[in-house]
Design a protein around this motif. Structure first.
Motif, short mmCIF file in Angstrom:
data_model
loop_
_atom_site.label_atom_id
_atom_site.label_comp_id
_atom_site.label_asym_id
_atom_site.label_seq_id
_atom_site.Cartn_x
_atom_site.Cartn_y
_atom_site.Cartn_z
N UNK A 212 0.84 -1.20 0.00
CA UNK A 212 0.00 0.00 0.00
C UNK A 212 0.87 1.25 0.00
N UNK A 213 1.93 1.25 0.79
CA UNK A 213 2.83 2.40 0.85
C UNK A 213 3.47 2.64 -0.53
N UNK B 296 0.08 9.83 -4.10
CA UNK B 296 -0.70 10.06 -2.89
C UNK B 296 0.24 10.21 -1.69
N UNK B 297 -0.27 10.75 -0.59
CA UNK B 297 0.57 10.78 0.61
C UNK B 297 1.01 9.36 0.97
N UNK B 298 2.23 9.22 1.36
CA UNK B 298 2.81 7.91 1.63
C UNK B 298 2.02 7.09 2.65
#
Length: 70
Positions: A48-49, A57-59
């Motif tokens: 996901x990260x 996207x934000x990490x």
């Protein structure tokens, strides 16, 4: 630094890893100890990260919630 070994409870619900060691110079022995909460930072969390980074996207998107149940 503390003289206590790491406890699994310290890492619960976090991405932190706690590492310590114990040494016995007389026996030339070193014991390494470490604790992590792999429910949040296992392979799925890492995937996901990475997807977040690839998509701009934000990490931490989707990873901020507590990973423990109940």
């Amino acid at each position: 630094m503390t003289d206590k070994p790491p406890h699994t409870k310290w890492a619960t619900g976090s991405n932190l890893a706690f590492v310590s060691y114990a040494a016995d110079p007389e026996r030339e022995l070193v014991i390494a100890m470490g604790v992590v909460d792999n429910l949040g930072k296992g392979a799925a969390g890492q995937a996901v990260q990475n997807a977040n980074l690839m998509c701009g996207l934000p990490e931490t998107a989707g990873l901020d919630g507590a990973s423990v149940w109940p």
